[in-house]
Design a protein around this motif. Structure first.
Motif, PDB file in Angstrom:
ATOM      1  N   ILE A   1       0.866  -1.116   0.119  1.00  0.00           N
ATOM      2  CA  ILE A   1      -0.065   0.008   0.086  1.00  0.00           C
ATOM      3  C   ILE A   1       0.861   1.388   0.071  1.00  0.00           C
ATOM      4  N   ILE A   2       1.701   1.399   1.012  1.00  0.00           N
ATOM      5  CA  ILE A   2       2.843   2.407   0.760  1.00  0.00           C
ATOM      6  C   ILE A   2       3.297   2.668  -0.376  1.00  0.00           C
ATOM      7  N   GLU A   3       3.897   1.773  -1.126  1.00  0.00           N
ATOM      8  CA  GLU A   3       4.613   1.619  -2.381  1.00  0.00           C
ATOM      9  C   GLU A   3       3.477   2.382  -3.675  1.00  0.00           C
ATOM     10  N   TRP A   4       2.306   1.813  -3.301  1.00  0.00           N
ATOM     11  CA  TRP A   4       1.203   2.221  -4.377  1.00  0.00           C
ATOM     12  C   TRP A   4       0.813   3.657  -4.175  1.00  0.00           C
ATOM     13  N   LEU A   5       0.665   4.104  -2.873  1.00  0.00           N
ATOM     14  CA  LEU A   5       0.312   5.360  -2.561  1.00  0.00           C
ATOM     15  C   LEU A   5       1.694   6.359  -3.022  1.00  0.00           C
TER      16      LEU A   5
END
Length: 263
Positions: free
Chosen positions: A10-14
């Motif tokens: 999720i962090i990388e996606w954001l």
């Protein structure tokens, strides 16, 4: 669930989405609940500018205290976080007086005003998001967004990205534990905070999130006849709410015009 892999993803996606959108980071409304607690923390963990706002409107004291605790938690742990309160009581009361509708004439007035609270918050997030070059980050989970539609259209449903919308509520609680959020946030009883009288999500819906999740995972492959007892009751609740909220989950209908009529 492989919690750490989900968190990292999720962090990388954001981070990737913000980069492609040429945005500086994210803005999140914090309510004192576990969903906004998890989402605001994940946004902060991107290292990008993260603004978190508490927006009280006739709010219960415990909701305010939890929201402020989450803001303090983020400030203490992340240098890229800015957090503050925007008191929306005055504009809400002004609208309440201007509309001046009576309950006995329009039975849905209380619901309309509950949704108005959510839409005022959406307006606020987009204002501060735009002047700071930030994207509005949604906090809805899978049951709310794609199960029973338990959100306000163009309110908390009006966002740019939805990082936890593919996670069930029970999975969001797993993330909250892994992220070591404040105990009050991890143990917060789900509530939308849109009513003068504090009502939990379970009281409004008539079912718990674990009960709803069970039905959602099987929805479309089973019918009411496949259930009995409490499971059948919850299926009927889920089915009714899902159908009623379908308009929230699909693109806005567009009336197609025959090409021949354009000549």
């Amino acid at each position: 669930m492989q919690t750490q892999k989900v968190i990292d993803h999720i962090i990388e996606w954001l981070k990737d989405y913000a980069k492609k959108a040429n945005a500086k980071g994210y803005i999140v409304g914090v309510s004192g609940g576990v969903d906004s607690g998890v989402v605001s923390t994940l946004c902060a963990m991107t290292g990008l500018k993260t603004v978190v706002i508490e927006m009280p409107i006739r709010q219960q004291k415990d909701q305010i205290s939890r929201a402020l605790e989450q803001i303090d938690f983020l400030r203490e742990n992340f240098t890229n976080v800015e957090g503050f309160t925007v008191d929306l009581n005055a504009p809400f009361e002004a609208l309440h007086d201007i509309f001046d509708v009576k309950d006995d004439e329009f039975p849905n007035e209380k619901l309309a005003f509950a949704n108005t609270r959510s839409r005022l918050r959406m307006l606020t997030l987009y204002y501060y998001g735009q002047i700071n070059g930030l994207l509005v980050c949604g906090t809805g989970n899978k049951v709310e967004d794609f199960g029973i539609g338990f959100y306000t259209k163009y309110g908390d449903g009006g966002v740019d990205v939805s990082p936890i919308a593919d996670l069930y509520k029970t999975e969001v609680y797993e993330l909250a534990k892994a992220l070591n959020l404040p105990e009050s946030i991890k143990n917060a009883i789900p509530t939308d905070g849109l009513w003068d009288v504090d009502r939990t999500d379970e009281q409004q819906i008539g079912a718990t999130y674990p009960e709803l999740e069970k039905i959602q995972k099987e929805y479309g492959t089973k019918t009411a006849d496949d259930y009995e007892g409490r499971d059948k009751e919850v299926f009927m609740i889920f089915d009714r709410m899902h159908k009623a909220a379908k308009h929230k989950m699909v693109p806005i209908p567009v009336c197609d015009i025959n090409k021949e009529w354009r000549n």
